[in-house]
Design an enzyme around this catalytic site. Sequence first.
Site, PDB file in Angstrom:
ATOM      1  N   HIS A 209       0.796  -1.231   0.000  1.00  0.00           N
ATOM      2  CA  HIS A 209       0.000   0.000   0.000  1.00  0.00           C
ATOM      3  C   HIS A 209       0.829   1.282   0.000  1.00  0.00           C
ATOM      4  O   HIS A 209       0.280   2.376  -0.106  1.00  0.00           O
ATOM      5  CB  HIS A 209      -0.961   0.033   1.193  1.00  0.00           C
ATOM      6  CG  HIS A 209      -0.267   0.305   2.500  1.00  0.00           C
ATOM      7  ND1 HIS A 209      -0.075   1.575   2.983  1.00  0.00           N
ATOM      8  CD2 HIS A 209       0.285  -0.509   3.410  1.00  0.00           C
ATOM      9  CE1 HIS A 209       0.563   1.508   4.136  1.00  0.00           C
ATOM     10  NE2 HIS A 209       0.795   0.261   4.417  1.00  0.00           N
TER      11      HIS A 209
HETATM   12  N1  UDP Z   1      -3.930  -5.485   8.691  1.00  0.00           N
HETATM   13  C1  UDP Z   1      -5.206  -6.013   8.844  1.00  0.00           C
HETATM   14  N2  UDP Z   1      -5.861  -6.466   7.734  1.00  0.00           N
HETATM   15  C2  UDP Z   1      -5.318  -6.426   6.488  1.00  0.00           C
HETATM   16  C3  UDP Z   1      -4.005  -5.897   6.340  1.00  0.00           C
HETATM   17  C4  UDP Z   1      -3.344  -5.414   7.455  1.00  0.00           C
HETATM   18  O1  UDP Z   1      -5.727  -6.079   9.956  1.00  0.00           O
HETATM   19  O2  UDP Z   1      -5.982  -6.837   5.522  1.00  0.00           O
HETATM   20  C5  UDP Z   1      -3.224  -4.982   9.880  1.00  0.00           C
HETATM   21  C6  UDP Z   1      -1.873  -5.601  10.110  1.00  0.00           C
HETATM   22  O3  UDP Z   1      -1.992  -6.798  10.843  1.00  0.00           O
HETATM   23  C7  UDP Z   1      -1.155  -4.514  10.889  1.00  0.00           C
HETATM   24  C8  UDP Z   1      -1.731  -3.245  10.330  1.00  0.00           C
HETATM   25  O4  UDP Z   1      -2.958  -3.612   9.681  1.00  0.00           O
HETATM   26  O5  UDP Z   1      -1.456  -4.586  12.261  1.00  0.00           O
HETATM   27  C9  UDP Z   1      -0.806  -2.596   9.347  1.00  0.00           C
HETATM   28  O6  UDP Z   1      -1.440  -1.531   8.730  1.00  0.00           O
HETATM   29  P1  UDP Z   1      -1.008  -0.953   7.323  1.00  0.00           P
HETATM   30  O7  UDP Z   1      -0.233  -1.971   6.582  1.00  0.00           O
HETATM   31  O8  UDP Z   1      -2.244  -0.422   6.687  1.00  0.00           O
HETATM   32  O9  UDP Z   1      -0.143   0.328   7.704  1.00  0.00           O
HETATM   33  P2  UDP Z   1       1.397   0.527   8.126  1.00  0.00           P
HETATM   34  O10 UDP Z   1       1.701  -0.424   9.228  1.00  0.00           O
HETATM   35  O11 UDP Z   1       2.237   0.327   6.912  1.00  0.00           O
HETATM   36  O12 UDP Z   1       1.452   1.951   8.599  1.00  0.00           O
END
Ligand code: UDP
Length: 363
Positions: A209
Amino acid sequence: MKIVTIIGARPQFIKASAVSRAINNYNRNNCNIIHEVIVHTGQHYDTNMSKVFFDELSLQTPNYNLEISNCSHGAMTGQMLEKIEKVLKHEQPDVVLIYGDTNSTLAGALAAVKLHIPIAHVEAGLRSFNMRMPEEVNRIVADRVSNLLLCPTDTASANLTNEGITEGVYNVGDVMYDTTLYYKQRARQKVILEKLGIEENGYVLCTIHRAENTDDIDRLQNIMTALRKISSTLPVIFPIHPRTHHLLKEHDALQCSDSLNVIEPVSYLEMLQLEMSAKAILTDSGGVQKEAFFHKIPCLTLRDETEWTETVELGWNQLCGANQHTIIDKWEHINDQLCDPTMQPYGDGKAADKIVKLLIEIQ
Ligand code: UDP
């Protein structure tokens, strides 16, 4: 004391749930002295990107929903700033609590600092040293104006020291580690593997993403080609972020198959189960890189740098950018990597309790 918590994106709901739970525990023993007001900016709004987390993680319904989404960085941050300022003037909190590195974090920080309200930043001090990342800009500004800098690791607090920020800095550990430990057993009871027809250790999990990948069609196509190649040997499960979905469709690049299984975003508990049982994880997500480490699952990070350097140093994570040949090469040698299973640089699972103690002291 009154705390206004500002959240708006999926990972923030997960992080804030740990601190809200710690606040509730504290209140039970201390006559409800902390009043938490939750502001949801609306940055993520689909049911499977927002509501499902409030339900599953027992987060209280937001007191305010600002419903700001689907606009450019400038428009989004500007609209949030205006609306958060109004909320803060009305609520007059003792502290504003912000999380991570999104536009909601930045707007919350700017609104609070201009009203001279103390700010506590959870996940302070993370750096990618890549100023082209919107998240890097958001974090640097948020850290610069925060009074309480709640770092997840020693690396994060060292980053702040290097920038001359030393007051109010605490390494409390990582709230996502708290959340993983708290929900791990419950996640095992989920039936997502059966639902998808996959078996423990018999698939690869992927999420994408980051703007650097989604907004660059060459990088995105390279990643998709690599995923297709990997899926010819092992099924790939790809819970797709709405933005990535939209961009892949726009470029007509979303060619899925039975073995490259693109699914809607899953709930947190389902995601934990998918992570724990995967053969390997490919991701550009900060949270998912870390969760791979928590579960001791090898991870290939589809980026050129990471904020979570400990995962790489300890052998569980490899940076492979977005070149299909590099990704495939690292995938083919994923089992050759030497991993240290003993070190735990993300705290003791009690980061949220430490945060609540520090918040009480800020009054
Ligand atoms: N996550 C979730 N469902 C999904 C994909 C990710 O619950 O389909 C959770 C994942 O386990 C983690 C968090 O979302 O705890 C990560 O969020 P994201 O990847 O959107 O953002 P980033 O961590 O890169 O800021």
